[in-house]
Design a protein around this motif. Structure first.
Motif, mmCIF file in Angstrom:
data_model
loop_
_atom_site.group_PDB
_atom_site.id
_atom_site.type_symbol
_atom_site.label_atom_id
_atom_site.label_comp_id
_atom_site.label_asym_id
_atom_site.label_seq_id
_atom_site.Cartn_x
_atom_site.Cartn_y
_atom_site.Cartn_z
ATOM 1 N N THR A 1 2.210 11.537 0.088
ATOM 2 C CA THR A 1 2.187 10.316 -0.708
ATOM 3 C C THR A 1 3.019 9.220 -0.247
ATOM 4 O O THR A 1 3.436 8.157 -0.762
ATOM 5 C CB THR A 1 1.918 10.266 -2.192
ATOM 6 O OG1 THR A 1 3.225 10.918 -2.532
ATOM 7 C CG2 THR A 1 0.970 11.024 -2.594
ATOM 8 N N ILE B 1 0.789 -1.183 0.125
ATOM 9 C CA ILE B 1 0.019 0.100 0.032
ATOM 10 C C ILE B 1 0.930 1.263 -0.228
ATOM 11 O O ILE B 1 0.571 2.252 -0.730
ATOM 12 C CB ILE B 1 -1.077 0.073 1.266
ATOM 13 C CG1 ILE B 1 -2.146 1.007 1.143
ATOM 14 C CG2 ILE B 1 -0.451 -0.040 2.588
ATOM 15 C CD1 ILE B 1 -2.801 1.398 -0.095
ATOM 16 N N THR C 1 -6.688 10.059 -6.826
ATOM 17 C CA THR C 1 -7.041 10.532 -5.775
ATOM 18 C C THR C 1 -7.282 12.049 -5.938
ATOM 19 O O THR C 1 -7.103 12.622 -7.012
ATOM 20 C CB THR C 1 -5.687 10.599 -4.750
ATOM 21 O OG1 THR C 1 -4.731 11.449 -5.212
ATOM 22 C CG2 THR C 1 -5.174 8.972 -4.532
ATOM 23 N N THR D 1 -9.143 -1.752 -12.231
ATOM 24 C CA THR D 1 -9.130 -0.605 -11.557
ATOM 25 C C THR D 1 -8.849 0.551 -12.450
ATOM 26 O O THR D 1 -8.421 0.426 -13.504
ATOM 27 C CB THR D 1 -7.690 -0.551 -10.491
ATOM 28 O OG1 THR D 1 -7.630 0.382 -9.652
ATOM 29 C CG2 THR D 1 -6.412 -0.955 -11.364
ATOM 30 N N GLY E 1 -4.834 8.877 -0.434
ATOM 31 C CA GLY E 1 -5.160 7.735 -0.986
ATOM 32 C C GLY E 1 -5.008 6.654 -0.165
ATOM 33 O O GLY E 1 -5.404 5.343 -0.760
ATOM 34 N N PHE F 1 -7.801 4.027 -8.771
ATOM 35 C CA PHE F 1 -6.527 4.675 -8.131
ATOM 36 C C PHE F 1 -6.180 6.005 -8.324
ATOM 37 O O PHE F 1 -5.035 6.414 -7.772
ATOM 38 C CB PHE F 1 -5.406 4.031 -8.959
ATOM 39 C CG PHE F 1 -5.260 4.107 -10.420
ATOM 40 C CD1 PHE F 1 -5.131 5.190 -11.222
ATOM 41 C CD2 PHE F 1 -6.175 3.157 -11.321
ATOM 42 C CE1 PHE F 1 -4.958 5.370 -12.641
ATOM 43 C CE2 PHE F 1 -5.997 3.059 -12.847
ATOM 44 C CZ PHE F 1 -5.387 4.439 -13.326
ATOM 45 N N LEU G 1 2.142 1.743 -3.608
ATOM 46 C CA LEU G 1 0.920 2.405 -4.464
ATOM 47 C C LEU G 1 0.503 3.723 -4.066
ATOM 48 O O LEU G 1 0.328 4.328 -5.157
ATOM 49 C CB LEU G 1 -0.354 1.350 -4.306
ATOM 50 C CG LEU G 1 -0.401 -0.066 -4.578
ATOM 51 C CD1 LEU G 1 -1.794 -0.683 -4.094
ATOM 52 C CD2 LEU G 1 -0.219 -0.082 -6.226
ATOM 53 N N VAL G 2 0.633 4.205 -2.869
ATOM 54 C CA VAL G 2 0.411 5.196 -2.586
ATOM 55 C C VAL G 2 1.583 6.449 -2.904
ATOM 56 O O VAL G 2 1.273 7.477 -3.417
ATOM 57 C CB VAL G 2 0.096 5.672 -1.107
ATOM 58 C CG1 VAL G 2 0.153 7.017 -0.445
ATOM 59 C CG2 VAL G 2 -1.248 4.902 -0.510
ATOM 60 N N SER H 1 -12.070 -1.273 -8.151
ATOM 61 C CA SER H 1 -11.325 -0.276 -7.320
ATOM 62 C C SER H 1 -10.937 1.202 -8.203
ATOM 63 O O SER H 1 -10.954 0.983 -9.507
ATOM 64 C CB SER H 1 -10.066 -0.637 -6.785
ATOM 65 O OG SER H 1 -9.052 -1.115 -7.716
ATOM 66 N N LEU I 1 -7.289 -1.342 -3.650
ATOM 67 C CA LEU I 1 -6.720 -2.191 -4.698
ATOM 68 C C LEU I 1 -5.861 -2.991 -4.260
ATOM 69 O O LEU I 1 -5.632 -4.153 -4.832
ATOM 70 C CB LEU I 1 -5.815 -1.100 -5.460
ATOM 71 C CG LEU I 1 -5.011 -1.566 -6.835
ATOM 72 C CD1 LEU I 1 -5.406 -2.442 -7.689
ATOM 73 C CD2 LEU I 1 -4.332 -0.399 -7.177
ATOM 74 N N LYS J 1 -6.535 3.130 -2.390
ATOM 75 C CA LYS J 1 -5.415 2.466 -2.850
ATOM 76 C C LYS J 1 -5.517 1.094 -1.797
ATOM 77 O O LYS J 1 -4.867 0.130 -2.458
ATOM 78 C CB LYS J 1 -4.211 3.125 -2.958
ATOM 79 C CG LYS J 1 -4.145 4.169 -4.249
ATOM 80 C CD LYS J 1 -3.080 4.845 -4.337
ATOM 81 C CE LYS J 1 -3.200 5.813 -5.352
ATOM 82 N NZ LYS J 1 -1.745 6.456 -5.570
#
Length: 535
Positions: free
Chosen positions: A99, A13, A85, A164, A133, A83, A16-17, A81, A141, A138
């Motif tokens: 982030t 996570i 934000t 997504t 996010g 992605f 991804l962020v 989902s 996801l 996220k």
């Protein structure tokens, strides 16, 4: 496994962020390719690279589609989902860390006064991870990626389609395009979709609320809007005209908090309607009165269709303009002035029909295309400006209020009566007790989500929306016909978090990395059980 443990999931996570993907930024455009490369690390997709697809949306953005397909089954769960934000300006001096969840959480610990009191308490507990996010969405996801990996490792006898999308936060252009892709895959791969599963976060109902929620539907949203076209005059002769702001004040007063638009279902109610925008179209100062103005109103839906909303909107507008007319006529009578005539209330489709008859199709098309070509305007502004430009060419209709819809439109969706969903909810509530999770069932997710485009039973008169949305078929459309092919129920099960779209956006660590992985696993095992999916 790459994402099987709590620690690995936390690392995922955070990664991804860190791929910053604010709506309408380069990061949003790049996210899909980064995710594609990440998913290609799974052995299944190394062997079946064709099962990961990037579907073009617009503005350089793409939907990511990843299909795990068991050779012996058709039954498929679609994991949904988004992605993108919202923006990060509210983080101020901490924007570079917005982030970077681990670093941002540490920075807040060193400067807790940057957060509201309720968030400070959560910060000190160590139970939350902060960042743009990380909650919305996220983590959802990341959980779907973990499910995909687990299905591949354990060779689940079911199909998983991970979808997504970009642009959920503005127009849902990503999901509207994804619907077309899903229906294409249904036919191409002979898939039978049995569930649309979203994992938007569970939203707290207040600062002290630690309850977690699952949702068997999602609230809808529509934006009835209006162009007010009055009659210009010099400020020295005010009653020889009628100002658009004056006209708009009557309708806005009637629309704000109007209970006629409220709905109740399963004991849950829609929030009252409010104004989202109210402005006149005068671009510079002069002593000419403003005679053109626009307004947009937010209306939430549980069951009503666009046609029903337009009918109520038209009724309210007629009442509002009758009151406006009465007040104006009284003033004219006192001043011994004839006035400018009666105010019409017309729908956009009626204005367009009048314009076509008067101007011809070529001229109307030219007017609309000129507005569409203004790239600095979004779909909402273009919708209002098309109505405005048509009225400029049809001033014989003035004074008038033109009623229309401005994008986006989210139809409501609900599967609370579906047997599979009822069984799934009972299972989840039972499992939650084992883990001591304070879980409750809500019938409508009130945060707006892309499940609105996975079910289409509420709006059989959708032609009303098409005819009264000026940008329809130009820059905005909804795949209604494809949506009608979907028969599977919808469900939203996601991690607990707080304060989406705020500097204090945060994710509950235990919910995200320990509890939700187990609940989602048990849910999909239930869906794939022998009495639910044919083996």
């Amino acid at each position: 496994m790459m994402w099987g443990t709590s620690r690995q999931l936390r690392e995922l996570i955070c990664e991804l962020v860190s791929w910053e993907s604010q709506t309408l930024t380069t990061g949003e455009q790049q996210f899909s390719r980064k995710l594609q490369a990440k998913l290609q690390q799974l052995p299944y997709f190394e062997q079946h690279p064709q099962n990961i697809e990037l579907c073009d949306v617009d503005k350089g953005r793409q939907v990511v589609s990843a299909l795990y397909k068991h050779p012996d089954v058709q039954e498929t769960v679609v994991l949904i989902s988004h992605f993108d934000t919202v923006q990060i300006e509210e983080y101020g001096s901490l924007m570079p860390l917005a982030t970077m969840p681990e670093e941002l959480t540490k920075a807040f610990l060193a400067n807790p006064n940057l957060l509201p009191k309720s968030a400070q308490k959560d910060l000190q507990s160590g139970d939350y991870l902060f960042g743009r996010g990380v909650m919305d969405m996220k983590m959802g996801l990341a959980l779907h990626m973990q499910l995909m990996e687990r299905a591949i490792e354990e060779k689940w006898k079911m199909n998983l389609l991970l979808i997504t999308v970009p642009d959920e936060e503005v127009n849902s252009a990503g999901m509207r395009q994804a619907v077309k892709h899903i229906t294409h895959l249904q036919e191409k791969e002979n898939l039978e979709i049995v569930l649309f599963l979203n994992s938007e976060p569970s939203f707290s109902q207040g600062p002290a609320d630690l309850q977690e929620y699952i949702y068997s539907g999602t609230i809808g949203k529509i934006m009835p809007s209006a162009l007010f076209y009055g009659k210009e005059t010099h400020v020295g002769e005010p009653l020889k005209g009628i100002t658009a702001p004056y006209m708009s004040s009557f309708l806005t007063q009637e629309m704000e908090w109007n209970e006629r638009f409220c709905e109740e279902d399963y004991g849950e109610k829609t929030p009252l309607p409010v104004s989202l925008q109210l402005k006149d179209l005068k671009t510079q100062y002069s002593t000419q009165t403003p005679y053109r103005a626009v307004a947009m109103y937010n209306v939430f839906l549980l069951k009503r269709s666009a046609g029903e909303i337009m009918s109520i909107f038209e009724s309210v507008a007629n009442e509002a303009m009758a009151n406006c007319q009465k007040r104006y006529d009284e003033l004219c009578q006192k001043q011994g002035i004839d006035g400018v005539g009666n105010i019409r209330v017309i729908k956009f489709e009626e204005l367009q029909s009048h314009a076509l008859e008067k101007l011809g199709e070529a001229k109307v098309t030219s007017i609309i295309e000129e507005v569409i070509g203004q790239e600095e305007w979004d779909d909402r502004e273009k919708s209002l400006r098309i109505a405005d430009q048509l009225m400029i060419h049809c001033q014989e209709l003035a004074p008038a209020v033109v009623l229309l819809f401005a994008p986006p439109y989210y139809p409501p969706a609900n599967s609370s009566e579906n047997p599979l969903i009822n069984g799934a909810i009972s299972l989840l509530l039972g499992e939650a007790k084992k883990y001591d999770i304070p879980l409750e069932h809500i019938h409508y997710f009130n945060g707006i989500c892309d499940l609105s485009y996975c079910q289409f039973t509420a709006d059989k008169d959708w032609k009303t929306y098409e005819k009264n949305t000026p940008v329809w078929g130009q820059t905005y459309s909804i795949p209604f016909k494809e949506m009608e092919q979907f028969t599977a129920p919808v469900l939203n099960v996601g991690p607990f978090g707080k304060d989406a779209h705020q500097i204090s956006e945060r994710l509950h660590v235990k919910s995200a990395f320990e509890e939700m992985p187990e609940l989602l696993y048990k849910l999909l095992q239930y869906v794939s059980s022998s009495n639910k999916i044919k083996s």
